[in-house]
Design an enzyme around this catalytic site. Sequence first.
Site, short mmCIF file in Angstrom:
data_model
loop_
_atom_site.label_atom_id
_atom_site.label_comp_id
_atom_site.label_asym_id
_atom_site.label_seq_id
_atom_site.Cartn_x
_atom_site.Cartn_y
_atom_site.Cartn_z
N ARG A 2 41.16 31.05 39.78
CA ARG A 2 40.10 31.79 39.06
C ARG A 2 39.24 30.83 38.25
O ARG A 2 38.01 30.99 38.18
CB ARG A 2 40.74 32.84 38.15
CG ARG A 2 41.19 34.07 38.93
CD ARG A 2 42.22 34.89 38.19
NE ARG A 2 41.79 35.33 36.88
CZ ARG A 2 42.62 35.78 35.94
NH1 ARG A 2 43.93 35.84 36.17
NH2 ARG A 2 42.16 36.18 34.79
N ARG A 21 49.11 36.95 28.02
CA ARG A 21 48.37 38.21 27.89
C ARG A 21 49.23 39.40 28.32
O ARG A 21 49.95 39.36 29.30
CB ARG A 21 47.12 38.18 28.76
CG ARG A 21 46.45 39.55 28.81
CD ARG A 21 45.07 39.54 29.38
NE ARG A 21 44.93 38.80 30.60
CZ ARG A 21 43.76 38.39 31.07
NH1 ARG A 21 42.66 38.64 30.41
NH2 ARG A 21 43.69 37.72 32.19
N LYS A 37 36.63 37.39 26.61
CA LYS A 37 35.51 38.30 26.87
C LYS A 37 35.93 39.77 26.66
O LYS A 37 35.26 40.52 25.97
CB LYS A 37 34.98 38.15 28.32
CG LYS A 37 34.55 36.73 28.67
CD LYS A 37 34.04 36.62 30.10
CE LYS A 37 35.07 36.89 31.16
NZ LYS A 37 36.16 35.87 31.25
N ARG A 47 49.22 41.44 33.88
CA ARG A 47 48.35 41.58 35.05
C ARG A 47 48.90 40.79 36.22
O ARG A 47 49.43 39.69 36.05
CB ARG A 47 46.95 41.08 34.69
CG ARG A 47 45.98 42.19 34.39
CD ARG A 47 44.70 41.70 33.82
NE ARG A 47 43.99 40.72 34.63
CZ ARG A 47 42.78 40.24 34.32
NH1 ARG A 47 42.18 40.64 33.22
NH2 ARG A 47 42.19 39.36 35.09
N ARG A 90 28.56 37.33 37.99
CA ARG A 90 29.35 36.13 38.28
C ARG A 90 28.73 35.29 39.37
O ARG A 90 29.27 34.23 39.72
CB ARG A 90 30.73 36.56 38.77
CG ARG A 90 31.78 36.65 37.69
CD ARG A 90 33.00 37.26 38.33
NE ARG A 90 34.23 36.78 37.80
CZ ARG A 90 34.99 37.48 36.96
NH1 ARG A 90 34.62 38.65 36.54
NH2 ARG A 90 36.14 36.99 36.57
P1 AP5 Z 1 40.93 38.27 27.29
O1 AP5 Z 1 40.06 38.85 26.25
O2 AP5 Z 1 41.73 39.19 28.13
O3 AP5 Z 1 40.11 37.22 28.17
P2 AP5 Z 1 38.98 37.45 29.27
O4 AP5 Z 1 37.92 36.42 29.03
O5 AP5 Z 1 38.56 38.88 29.32
O6 AP5 Z 1 39.80 37.01 30.54
P3 AP5 Z 1 40.00 37.68 31.98
O7 AP5 Z 1 41.17 36.96 32.58
O8 AP5 Z 1 40.05 39.16 31.92
O9 AP5 Z 1 38.70 37.22 32.69
P4 AP5 Z 1 38.50 37.13 34.15
O10 AP5 Z 1 37.05 36.91 34.18
O11 AP5 Z 1 39.32 36.13 34.89
O12 AP5 Z 1 39.08 38.55 34.70
P5 AP5 Z 1 38.36 39.82 35.29
O13 AP5 Z 1 39.20 40.99 35.00
O14 AP5 Z 1 36.93 39.86 34.92
O15 AP5 Z 1 41.91 37.23 26.54
C1 AP5 Z 1 42.93 36.54 27.25
C2 AP5 Z 1 44.20 36.48 26.37
O16 AP5 Z 1 43.94 35.65 25.24
C3 AP5 Z 1 44.64 37.85 25.82
O17 AP5 Z 1 46.04 37.89 25.81
C4 AP5 Z 1 44.08 37.86 24.38
O18 AP5 Z 1 44.89 38.65 23.51
C5 AP5 Z 1 44.13 36.39 24.02
N1 AP5 Z 1 43.07 35.98 23.12
C6 AP5 Z 1 41.76 36.36 23.16
N2 AP5 Z 1 41.07 35.77 22.19
C7 AP5 Z 1 41.96 34.98 21.52
C8 AP5 Z 1 41.86 34.08 20.41
N3 AP5 Z 1 40.69 33.88 19.77
N4 AP5 Z 1 42.97 33.42 20.01
C9 AP5 Z 1 44.15 33.61 20.63
N5 AP5 Z 1 44.31 34.44 21.69
C10 AP5 Z 1 43.23 35.10 22.11
O19 AP5 Z 1 38.40 39.51 36.87
C11 AP5 Z 1 39.61 39.53 37.60
C12 AP5 Z 1 39.29 39.39 39.09
O20 AP5 Z 1 38.48 40.51 39.52
C13 AP5 Z 1 38.48 38.15 39.51
O21 AP5 Z 1 39.32 37.03 39.73
C14 AP5 Z 1 37.81 38.66 40.80
O22 AP5 Z 1 38.71 38.63 41.88
C15 AP5 Z 1 37.49 40.11 40.47
N6 AP5 Z 1 36.16 40.31 39.86
C16 AP5 Z 1 35.91 40.87 38.63
N7 AP5 Z 1 34.59 40.91 38.39
C17 AP5 Z 1 33.98 40.37 39.49
C18 AP5 Z 1 32.63 40.10 39.82
N8 AP5 Z 1 31.64 40.39 38.95
N9 AP5 Z 1 32.37 39.53 41.02
C19 AP5 Z 1 33.35 39.23 41.89
N10 AP5 Z 1 34.67 39.44 41.63
C20 AP5 Z 1 34.98 39.99 40.43
#
Ligand code: AP5
Length: 207
Positions: free
Chosen positions: A164, A127, A13, A153, A88
């Site tokens: 997660r 990552r 994402k 991270r 979410r």
């Molecule tokens: P990346 O693009 O970083 O993936 P992502 O989908 O953004 O994954 P996240 O881990 O950031 O999502 P998340 O939802 O768990 O985290 P968030 O920060 O929102 O890609 C991942 C890796 O794969 C990278 O190394 C990339 O280079 C690689 N990659 C990408 N595409 C590829 C491909 N096609 N081929 C090969 N490699 C590839 O949330 C973190 C925490 O914050 C949550 O657990 C929660 O505690 C809190 N939080 C955040 N938002 C909320 C909310 N709305 N409500 C409640 N709590 C929340």
Amino acid sequence: MDLVLFGPPGAGKGTQAQRLVELLGVPQISTGDLMRAERKAGTELGKKFDEYMSKGQLVPDSLVIDLFADRLGKPDAAKGAIFDGFPRTQAQAQALDDLLARLGRSIHKVVVIDLAVEDILDRITGRRVDPATGQVYHVRYNPPPPGITVEQRKDDTEEVVRTRDQSYRRDTEPVLPYYETRGLVARVDGLGELDEITQRIREAIGA
Ligand code: AP5
């Protein structure tokens, strides 16, 4: 254009949102990034977020919605945004609709980037992020250019990633029918080269 990028942790994402920013001319709004910024700044709010984030649990809706609303109100999001990691929960989805309606806007599309559980760990444990720019890399699939200092991270450990993922399947996936009944959902396969996935999203949103 207001676009929601939906999908499990590690689906891509954030990576795809960064690629779409220039193309669509709207900013990425990542609630995870906003929370990490608060945490890094050492604010009281940041400490509160960390209690949940470090365990892989969702931060309570009231805190997230306020944070999101504040960001959505910034001038650069006046013409739209790419929502990464929000909504979410059902309460967040309702809040997003209400906030957009007040601005005379509505969601253009909800793009779900699908990725199987077995691929998530590999993506997330490899990552790396540039703390200066927020640019996301992967040690094998998208390595950082030489000379760039990157970091891992805090919540990218195997144990936290499993929590997660469970939270995504239990709390977040059930939000999709809310959008499906309105014909807003498009699913794209998250496996493939970065360019291929960007192309799939472009086709899904007609951009
Ligand atoms: P990346 O693009 O970083 O993936 P992502 O989908 O953004 O994954 P996240 O881990 O950031 O999502 P998340 O939802 O768990 O985290 P968030 O920060 O929102 O890609 C991942 C890796 O794969 C990278 O190394 C990339 O280079 C690689 N990659 C990408 N595409 C590829 C491909 N096609 N081929 C090969 N490699 C590839 O949330 C973190 C925490 O914050 C949550 O657990 C929660 O505690 C809190 N939080 C955040 N938002 C909320 C909310 N709305 N409500 C409640 N709590 C929340």
